[in-house]
Design a protein around this motif. Structure first.
Motif, short mmCIF file in Angstrom:
data_model
loop_
_atom_site.label_atom_id
_atom_site.label_comp_id
_atom_site.label_asym_id
_atom_site.label_seq_id
_atom_site.Cartn_x
_atom_site.Cartn_y
_atom_site.Cartn_z
N LEU A 1 34.94 45.87 33.93
CA LEU A 1 34.17 44.87 33.19
C LEU A 1 35.00 43.64 32.90
CD1 LEU A 1 31.53 44.08 31.94
CD2 LEU A 1 32.09 45.47 29.93
N ARG A 2 36.28 43.84 32.55
CA ARG A 2 37.16 42.70 32.31
C ARG A 2 37.24 41.81 33.55
NH1 ARG A 2 43.00 43.60 30.77
NH2 ARG A 2 42.86 41.33 30.87
N ARG A 3 37.30 42.44 34.70
CA ARG A 3 37.39 41.68 35.96
C ARG A 3 36.16 40.80 36.15
NH1 ARG A 3 38.29 45.75 39.04
NH2 ARG A 3 36.14 46.09 39.70
N GLU A 4 34.99 41.35 35.88
CA GLU A 4 33.76 40.58 36.05
C GLU A 4 33.67 39.44 35.04
OE1 GLU A 4 31.73 40.99 38.66
OE2 GLU A 4 33.27 42.45 39.24
N ALA B 1 36.13 37.90 33.62
CA ALA B 1 37.14 36.88 33.94
C ALA B 1 36.58 35.86 34.92
CB ALA B 1 38.39 37.53 34.51
N GLY B 2 35.81 36.31 35.90
CA GLY B 2 35.22 35.39 36.86
C GLY B 2 34.18 34.48 36.23
N ARG C 1 42.72 34.72 37.66
CA ARG C 1 42.79 35.75 36.62
C ARG C 1 42.07 37.02 37.07
NH1 ARG C 1 44.67 38.29 32.03
NH2 ARG C 1 46.14 38.27 33.75
N GLN C 2 40.92 36.85 37.70
CA GLN C 2 40.14 37.98 38.18
C GLN C 2 40.93 38.79 39.21
OE1 GLN C 2 36.52 37.10 40.51
NE2 GLN C 2 35.42 38.37 39.04
N ALA C 3 41.57 38.10 40.14
CA ALA C 3 42.36 38.78 41.16
C ALA C 3 43.54 39.52 40.56
CB ALA C 3 42.84 37.76 42.20
#
Length: 219
Positions: free
Chosen positions: A89-92, A94-95, A206-208
């Motif tokens: 969820l953090r990854r999503e 961040a985008g 950041r997402q990557a």
């Protein structure tokens, strides 16, 4: 020693108590299993128990502490099973930071991005796990402030602190020098994106790196 501020209003006092206690938990000053007692904390901060209890209630809502009947308020441990879902969820989120109400890039934002690079380079010369954790926390807040979407900032912050402790807990099995160099690359790439006023690129960087962090922790 009291950390009170006579000119502080109730809301600011509550926020300060919460932020200091959260930082101590995430820097492992209060490791998992630590019992937090109201009386000594109230004395340390020079405050009544009411704002302290409100700060503790927020931390419990965030999953960082737990009140156990007959035991007291205990610092929780990181749930490794939940960590994977939280990182997803953090990854999503961040985008989304580069798409939903991005702020206007100002000279101050550009200067702050480059100050993070300078801190990262200094850390790379003399790696220190605690300073690495502090830099990571400060940089998270810098990135979160690049969107004006308050709901997105609040959700991102909540999830970040659910996983923040994992680095200090895992550092004994990681190469700290390598971790700092990887993080420095993110700082440099982000500063370059901010220089170009491209906050979407900064968000994708950041997402990557969140994906990379999750993979290294699972290894």
């Amino acid at each position: 020693m009291s950390e009170g501020n006579p000119g502080e209003d109730a809301r600011a006092r509550l926020q300060r108590l919460h932020d200091i206690l959260r930082s101590r938990i995430c820097l492992l000053d209060y490791p998992p299993g630590t019992r937090l007692s109201e009386e000594p904390l109230a004395a340390e901060f020079g405050t009544s128990r009411t704002p302290l209890r409100r700060a503790l209630a927020r931390l419990e809502d965030e999953g960082l502490i737990q009140t156990q009947h007959g035991v007291g308020t205990i610092v929780t441990d990181v749930d490794l099973a939940e960590m994977g879902r939280t990182y997803e969820l953090r990854r999503e989120l961040a985008g989304l930071a580069g798409r939903l109400s991005p702020v206007a890039v100002t000279p101050d934002i550009i200067a702050r991005a480059h100050r993070f690079v300078a801190r990262g380079r200094a850390l790379a010369r003399t790696p220190d796990p605690r300073e690495f954790a502090r830099l990571n926390m400060d940089f998270f807040h810098f990135g979160a402030a690049l969107t004006e979407n308050e709901a997105l900032r609040e959700a991102s912050e909540r999830l970040y602190y659910r996983t923040a402790r994992i680095w200090l807990k895992s550092i004994s099995r990681l190469d700290l020098g390598d971790e700092v160099r990887i993080f420095l690359t993110e700082l440099e790439q982000t500063a370059a994106a901010v220089d170009g006023h491209d906050l979407l690129a900064a968000a994708l960087i950041r997402q990557a790196h969140i994906s990379m962090c999750e993979a290294r922790l699972r290894a």
